[in-house]
Design a protein around this motif. Structure first.
Motif, PDB file in Angstrom:
ATOM      1  N   ALA B  24       0.836  -1.203   0.000  1.00 40.05           N
ATOM      2  CA  ALA B  24       0.000   0.000   0.000  1.00 40.05           C
ATOM      3  C   ALA B  24       0.872   1.255   0.000  1.00 40.05           C
ATOM      4  CB  ALA B  24      -0.927  -0.004   1.211  1.00 40.05           C
ATOM      5  N   PHE B  25       1.970   1.204   0.751  1.00 43.18           N
ATOM      6  CA  PHE B  25       2.876   2.361   0.817  1.00 43.18           C
ATOM      7  C   PHE B  25       3.523   2.612  -0.552  1.00 43.18           C
ATOM      8  CE2 PHE B  25       7.164   4.073   1.408  1.00 43.18           C
ATOM      9  CZ  PHE B  25       6.860   5.249   2.052  1.00 43.18           C
ATOM     10  N   ILE B  26       4.042   1.521  -1.156  1.00 39.39           N
ATOM     11  CA  ILE B  26       4.671   1.644  -2.478  1.00 39.39           C
ATOM     12  C   ILE B  26       3.656   2.177  -3.484  1.00 39.39           C
ATOM     13  CG2 ILE B  26       5.713   0.357  -4.385  1.00 39.39           C
ATOM     14  CD1 ILE B  26       6.858  -1.548  -2.254  1.00 39.39           C
ATOM     15  N   LEU B  27       2.443   1.677  -3.378  1.00 32.67           N
ATOM     16  CA  LEU B  27       1.361   2.113  -4.263  1.00 32.67           C
ATOM     17  C   LEU B  27       1.220   3.635  -4.233  1.00 32.67           C
ATOM     18  CD1 LEU B  27      -1.266   0.958  -5.822  1.00 32.67           C
ATOM     19  CD2 LEU B  27      -2.422   1.591  -3.730  1.00 32.67           C
ATOM     20  N   GLY B  28       1.215   4.182  -3.014  1.00 28.39           N
ATOM     21  CA  GLY B  28       1.066   5.623  -2.867  1.00 28.39           C
ATOM     22  C   GLY B  28       2.199   6.385  -3.520  1.00 28.39           C
ATOM     23  N   HIS B  29       3.426   5.814  -3.458  1.00 26.52           N
ATOM     24  CA  HIS B  29       4.572   6.546  -3.992  1.00 26.52           C
ATOM     25  C   HIS B  29       4.788   6.311  -5.470  1.00 26.52           C
ATOM     26  CE1 HIS B  29       6.373   8.529  -0.505  1.00 26.52           C
ATOM     27  NE2 HIS B  29       5.539   7.721   0.111  1.00 26.52           N
ATOM     28  N   ALA B  30       4.220   5.199  -5.977  1.00 28.87           N
ATOM     29  CA  ALA B  30       4.407   4.901  -7.395  1.00 28.87           C
ATOM     30  C   ALA B  30       3.354   5.582  -8.251  1.00 28.87           C
ATOM     31  CB  ALA B  30       4.360   3.386  -7.615  1.00 28.87           C
ATOM     32  N   THR B  31       2.261   5.992  -7.617  1.00 25.21           N
ATOM     33  CA  THR B  31       1.195   6.637  -8.380  1.00 25.21           C
ATOM     34  C   THR B  31       1.703   7.966  -8.944  1.00 25.21           C
ATOM     35  OG1 THR B  31      -0.341   5.673  -6.828  1.00 25.21           O
ATOM     36  CG2 THR B  31      -1.214   7.332  -8.299  1.00 25.21           C
ATOM     37  N   PRO B  32       1.482   8.179 -10.252  1.00 28.06           N
ATOM     38  CA  PRO B  32       1.979   9.407 -10.862  1.00 28.06           C
ATOM     39  C   PRO B  32       1.369  10.651 -10.218  1.00 28.06           C
ATOM     40  CG  PRO B  32       0.615   8.136 -12.393  1.00 28.06           C
ATOM     41  CD  PRO B  32       0.824   7.302 -11.210  1.00 28.06           C
ATOM     42  N   GLY B  33       2.123  11.742 -10.227  1.00 29.31           N
ATOM     43  CA  GLY B  33       1.641  12.989  -9.652  1.00 29.31           C
ATOM     44  C   GLY B  33       2.313  13.258  -8.309  1.00 29.31           C
ATOM     45  N   PRO B  67      13.779  11.287   3.733  1.00 28.07           N
ATOM     46  CA  PRO B  67      14.129  10.078   2.968  1.00 28.07           C
ATOM     47  C   PRO B  67      12.978   9.076   2.972  1.00 28.07           C
ATOM     48  CG  PRO B  67      15.821  10.580   4.599  1.00 28.07           C
ATOM     49  CD  PRO B  67      14.728  11.552   4.815  1.00 28.07           C
ATOM     50  N   ILE B  68      12.930   8.266   1.922  1.00 30.60           N
ATOM     51  CA  ILE B  68      11.785   7.384   1.714  1.00 30.60           C
ATOM     52  C   ILE B  68      11.616   6.391   2.863  1.00 30.60           C
ATOM     53  CG2 ILE B  68      13.025   5.640   0.351  1.00 30.60           C
ATOM     54  CD1 ILE B  68       9.846   6.781  -1.036  1.00 30.60           C
ATOM     55  N   LEU B  69      12.746   5.930   3.426  1.00 32.72           N
ATOM     56  CA  LEU B  69      12.676   4.923   4.493  1.00 32.72           C
ATOM     57  C   LEU B  69      12.023   5.511   5.740  1.00 32.72           C
ATOM     58  CD1 LEU B  69      13.661   2.073   4.083  1.00 32.72           C
ATOM     59  CD2 LEU B  69      15.586   2.581   5.595  1.00 32.72           C
ATOM     60  N   ILE B  70      12.372   6.750   6.029  1.00 31.32           N
ATOM     61  CA  ILE B  70      11.782   7.420   7.200  1.00 31.32           C
ATOM     62  C   ILE B  70      10.289   7.634   6.963  1.00 31.32           C
ATOM     63  CG2 ILE B  70      11.789   9.554   8.542  1.00 31.32           C
ATOM     64  CD1 ILE B  70      14.704   9.499   8.479  1.00 31.32           C
ATOM     65  N   VAL B  73       8.579   4.251   7.617  1.00 31.70           N
ATOM     66  CA  VAL B  73       8.405   3.951   9.047  1.00 31.70           C
ATOM     67  C   VAL B  73       7.315   4.837   9.634  1.00 31.70           C
ATOM     68  CG1 VAL B  73       9.534   3.988  11.304  1.00 31.70           C
ATOM     69  CG2 VAL B  73      10.773   3.185   9.294  1.00 31.70           C
ATOM     70  N   HIS B  74       7.363   6.106   9.244  1.00 31.44           N
ATOM     71  CA  HIS B  74       6.392   7.080   9.716  1.00 31.44           C
ATOM     72  C   HIS B  74       4.967   6.653   9.321  1.00 31.44           C
ATOM     73  CE1 HIS B  74       5.493  11.014  11.297  1.00 31.44           C
ATOM     74  NE2 HIS B  74       4.716  11.262  10.252  1.00 31.44           N
ATOM     75  N   TRP B  75       4.830   6.210   8.066  1.00 33.87           N
ATOM     76  CA  TRP B  75       3.510   5.824   7.543  1.00 33.87           C
ATOM     77  C   TRP B  75       2.985   4.604   8.281  1.00 33.87           C
ATOM     78  CZ3 TRP B  75       1.212   1.715   4.845  1.00 33.87           C
ATOM     79  CH2 TRP B  75      -0.031   2.011   4.287  1.00 33.87           C
ATOM     80  N   ILE B  76       3.874   3.589   8.467  1.00 33.42           N
ATOM     81  CA  ILE B  76       3.470   2.369   9.176  1.00 33.42           C
ATOM     82  C   ILE B  76       3.038   2.720  10.601  1.00 33.42           C
ATOM     83  CG2 ILE B  76       4.285   0.160  10.103  1.00 33.42           C
ATOM     84  CD1 ILE B  76       4.217  -0.225   7.259  1.00 33.42           C
ATOM     85  N   TRP B  77       3.839   3.576  11.248  1.00 31.96           N
ATOM     86  CA  TRP B  77       3.554   3.968  12.625  1.00 31.96           C
ATOM     87  C   TRP B  77       2.187   4.643  12.717  1.00 31.96           C
ATOM     88  CZ3 TRP B  77       4.502   2.768  17.295  1.00 31.96           C
ATOM     89  CH2 TRP B  77       4.273   3.655  18.342  1.00 31.96           C
TER      90      TRP B  77
END
Lengths: 302, 315
Positions: B24-33, B67-70, B73-77
Motif C-alpha cells: 500500500a505504501f509503495i502504491l502511494g509513492h508509485a502513483t503518478p503525480g 528520505p523514503i525509508l523514514i 516507518v512514519h507511515w506504518i507507525w
C-alpha cells in the motif's frame, strides 16, 4: 507418496520423453473427445477464436461508425442487437469485443505462464533463502483479492492495454509459480535428478530439460482454467471504467454504458453480456474438461 | 493444541500484514503525480502559476522532504494508530470514511456468504442423494453456469427484471433508504458464483463420503436415512466445502466492488473506485490496506474453523 502418484499419473497422459510420445498423445486426445461435453466446449472455443480472428469480416457494420440520428435504436434486421448512445452497431462492436478479450486474455496467460513458471522453478529447485523470499512475496500478493490487486496496479500504471496485461497477470504469475514450485519440489528428490547431478549437468539444463517437462500437465490445466478467470477480470475492470478504454470495443465497457439506459434500452447492456457469458461458459467447460482429463485427483484451485 | 496451531499460523500472518502495508505504501509513492501539488489542489505539475514556496511548505508539512525509508516507518507507525491523514481531494479524514464504509461491505459479504452456503449445501446435498448420470450432468451445468455468469451483468439483468419490470425490489442497495428489501438483489448477484461452487463441492464430497464403510455400518444399524445424511455424512463432507468458502472470499470481494458501484452502496469497493478515479492516493492506500487485512483475517478465521471442525488437520 501422493506426489509420486500424481507424477506417474501425469506421465501416463503426457509422456514426452518416451518413444511412444505421439501415439500416447493421440490416445489421450481420443479419450478427451470421447465425452460429448468436451466436444461441445472445444467447438465453442474454436468458434470464438474464429470470431476473434475474423471479426472485421463478420461484422455487418464498422464497429466505430457513429450515427447520432440512429442512437439507441432497438434490435432490428439492420442492427441485430440494436445501437448504442452514439448510434454504433452493438452486434459489430460485440464481435470486435471478442478479439479484444481473447487476445488480452491469451497475452496475459502467456506472460504469466513464462514468468510464473520460471519463478516457481527457481524457488522449488533452490530451496532455502531464495525460495523463502519468493514465497513470502507470493503470500502477500495472494492475500490481496485479485480484482483489488489489478485495480491497484491500474491505478499506478494507467489503463493502457500493456499495463492492463501486467495488472491482470500478477495474480497469474503467482498461481503458476505455486503450482510449478509444488511439482518441482516433489520431482527434484527423485533418483534420476541425482543421476543428472552425478553426470555433471548444469542447474539450468536439469531444470529446463529434466524437471520442467513434468510440470506440463498441471500447467496446461491451470492455463485453461485461468483463461475464463482473466476474461472475467478484464471485463470487470472495463466495467468499472479502469480497463479497456473507448473507442476500443470491450464487453465490460459496453455493459457499463448500458447501465444508465436500462429502462428504455436494455439491449445496450444485455447484448454484450450474452457474448461474455457464452465465452465464459466455453472456456470454463473446456478448462473443466481438461482438468478432469489430466488431473482427476488433485484439483488445481483457482 | 489448538492454541499452538493458532500461534504458528499467526506467525505467518503478521509478515503478510506487513507485506500488504508495504504494498500500500509503495502504491502511494508509485502513483503518478506529486502529492504536494495534489494537496494544493493543482492538477498540472508544470503549471506556471504555482508558488514554489507554498509547494515546499506543503511538502515539508506532509513529510515528503524526508528520505523514503523514514517516510515508510512514519507511515506504518501512523497506520498502526489508525491515522491515514486527510484526503487531498475531498477534505475529510480518511479513516472516518473507511470506518463508515467497511461495515457496509462486511455486512453485504457476510449475508452473501450465508446465503451461498445455505443454498449451495442444500442443492449439493439434494443432488448427491438423487445421484445418477442425469443428476451429475445437471449439477455440473448448474455450477458452470453459476461460475460463468459475470456478476455485474447478472446484477443488471436482475435489476431489469425484478426492479424495473416487476417492481419487487428497489434499484438502490442502501438499507437506510429502501429497507432490508434493498439487499436482496445485491446479495443474490454476488451469491450466485459461490453458491454454484459450494453446491458442486458438497455434491462431490458427499458422494465420496457416502461410499465409505461407515455409512454402510450406519445403515445396517437401522438409523434413519436423514440422520445418516445430515449427521454422519455431512460432517465428513463439509471440509472441502470450507476450503472452497475460504478461496471464495477473495473472489467475493472482487464481485462486491462492481455490485457496490451498481447499487450505489457506500462500501469499501465503491470508496476504492472513487478514490482511483479521483486520484485520491491516501484513500486508495488505506482502502487497499484495510481490504487486504480484512481478507487475511477472514482466511485466518476459515483456517481456524477448519481445525476446529476436523481435528485430523494440522496446518
Amino acid at each position: 507418496m501422493k506426489s509420486k502418484i500424481k507424477y506417474q499419473n501425469n506421465a501416463n497422459n503426457f509422456n514426452f520423453s518416451s518413444n511412444e510420445t505421439w501415439s500416447s498423445f493421440i490416445k489421450s486426445l481420443k479419450l478427451f473427445f470421447s465425452k460429448k461435453l468436451n466436444i461441445f466446449s472445444f467447438s465453442l472455443v474454436i468458434f470464438l477464436i474464429f470470431i476473434a480472428i475474423f471479426a472485421p469480416f463478420l461484422s455487418p457494420h464498422q464497429y466505430d461508425m457513429v450515427n447520432p440520428s440512429n442512437a439507441l435504436a432497438p434490435p432490428s434486421l439492420e442492427h441485430l442487437m440494436g445501437t448504442d448512445t452514439t448510434g454504433r452497431d452493438i452486434f459489430s462492436r460485440a464481435l470486435h469485443g471478442t478479439t479484444t478479450s481473447l487476445s488480452l486474455a491469451l497475452t496475459t496467460i502467456i506472460f504469466g505462464l513464462i514468468t510464473g513458471v520460471s519463478l516457481g522453478a527457481i524457488a522449488g529447485y533452490f530451496v532455502g533463502i531464495v525460495d523463502e523470499i519468493i514465497m513470502r512475496i507470493v503470500d502477500v500478493f495472494m492475500s490481496i483479492p485479485g480484482v483489488i490487486l489489478a485495480l491497484a496496479m491500474v491505478a499506478i500504471l494507467g489503463p493502457e492495454p500493456i499495463y492492463l496485461i501486467l495488472a491482470l497477470s500478477i495474480r497469474r504469475i503467482i498461481q503458476f509459480a505455486r503450482v510449478t514450485r509444488g511439482v518441482v519440489l516433489s520431482i527434484k528428490e527423485l533418483d534420476y535428478i541425482s543421476a543428472c547431478h552425478a553426470l555433471g549437468m548444469s542447474h539450468l539444463r536439469i531444470i529446463f530439460i529434466h524437471v520442467l517437462p513434468n510440470c506440463i500437465g498441471p500447467i496446461i490445466v491451470l492455463s485453461t482454467v485461468l483463461i475464463g478467470n482473466v476474461i472475467l477480470m478484464e471485463s470487470t475492470l472495463s466495467f468499472l471504467g479502469l480497463g479497456i478504454q473507448e473507442p476500443t470495443p470491450s464487453w465490460g465497457t459496453m455493459i457499463a454504458k448500458g447501465n444508465e439506459f436500462l429502462t428504455f434500452a436494455p439491449w445496450v447492456s444485455v447484448a454484450p453480456g450474452i457474448f461474455l457469458f457464452t465465452t465464459m461458459i466455453a472456456f470454463n467447460l473446456f478448462g473443466d474438461g481438461i482438468r478432469d482429463h489430466l488431473d482427476p485427483k488433485d484439483k488445481v484451485t483457482t | 493444541m489448538f492454541l499452538k496451531v493458532f500461534l504458528r499460523r499467526l506467525f505467518t500472518f503478521l509478515p503478510t500484514i506487513l507485506g500488504i502495508a508495504t504494498f500500500a505504501f509503495i502504491l502511494g509513492h508509485a502513483t503518478p503525480g506529486d502529492p504536494a501539488y495534489a494537496a494544493l489542489g493543482i492538477d498540472l505539475e508544470g503549471y506556471s502559476g504555482v508558488d514554489q514556496e507554498e509547494v515546499e511548505r506543503v511538502r515539508k508539512e506532509l513529510g515528503l522532504d524526508k528520505p523514503i525509508l523514514i517516510q515508510y516507518v512514519h507511515w506504518i507507525w501512523n497506520a498502526l494508530q489508525g491515522d491515514f491523514g486527510r484526503s487531498y481531494v475531498n477534505d475529510y479524514v480518511v479513516m472516518d470514511a473507511v470506518i463508515e464504509a467497511l461495515p457496509n461491505t462486511l455486512y453485504l459479504l457476510g449475508l452473501t456468504m450465508l446465503t451461498a452456503i445455505i443454498i449451495g449445501v442444500s442443492i449439493g446435498m439434494i443432488s448427491a442423494v438423487f445421484q445418477g448420470t442425469a443428476g451429475d450432468l445437471i449439477a455440473r451445468l448448474i455450477s458452470i453456469i453459476g461460475v460463468s455468469t459475470p456478476v455485474f451483468w447478472f446484477a443488471l439483468i436482475l435489476i431489469l427484471i425484478f426492479a424495473y419490470n416487476l417492481d419487487w425490489f428497489p434499484i438502490g442497495g442502501v438499507v437506510e433508504e429502501f429497507g432490508p428489501k434493498a439487499l436482496v438483489l445485491p446479495v443474490a448477484s454476488i451469491a450466485l458464483h459461490p453458491a454454484a461452487l459450494i453446491a458442486r463441492m458438497t455434491r462431490s464430497s458427499m458422494l465420496e463420503v457416502l461410499s465409505h464403510d461407515m455409512i454402510r455400518t450406519a445403515t445396517s444399524k437401522g438409523l434413519f436415512r436423514s440422520r445418516i445424511f445430515f449427521v454422519h455424512a455431512l460432517r465428513n463432507a463439509i471440509n472441502p466445502v470450507i476450503t472452497v468458502i475460504g478461496f471464495q472470499t477473495g473472489n467475493l470481494v472482487g464481485g462486491a466492488v462492481a455490485i457496490e458501484v451498481i447499487f450505489t452502496i457506500r462500501g469499501m469497493g465503491e470508496l476504492l473506485i472513487t478514490a482511483i478515479h479521483d486520484k485520491d492516493i491516501l484513500v486508495m492506500q488505506c482502502a487497499i490496506l484495510v481490504i487486504g487485512v480484512s481478507f487475511a483475517v477472514i482466511n485466518l478465521i476459515v483456517d481456524m474453523i477448519y481445525i476446529l471442525i476436523d481435528p485430523r488437520i494440522r496446518l
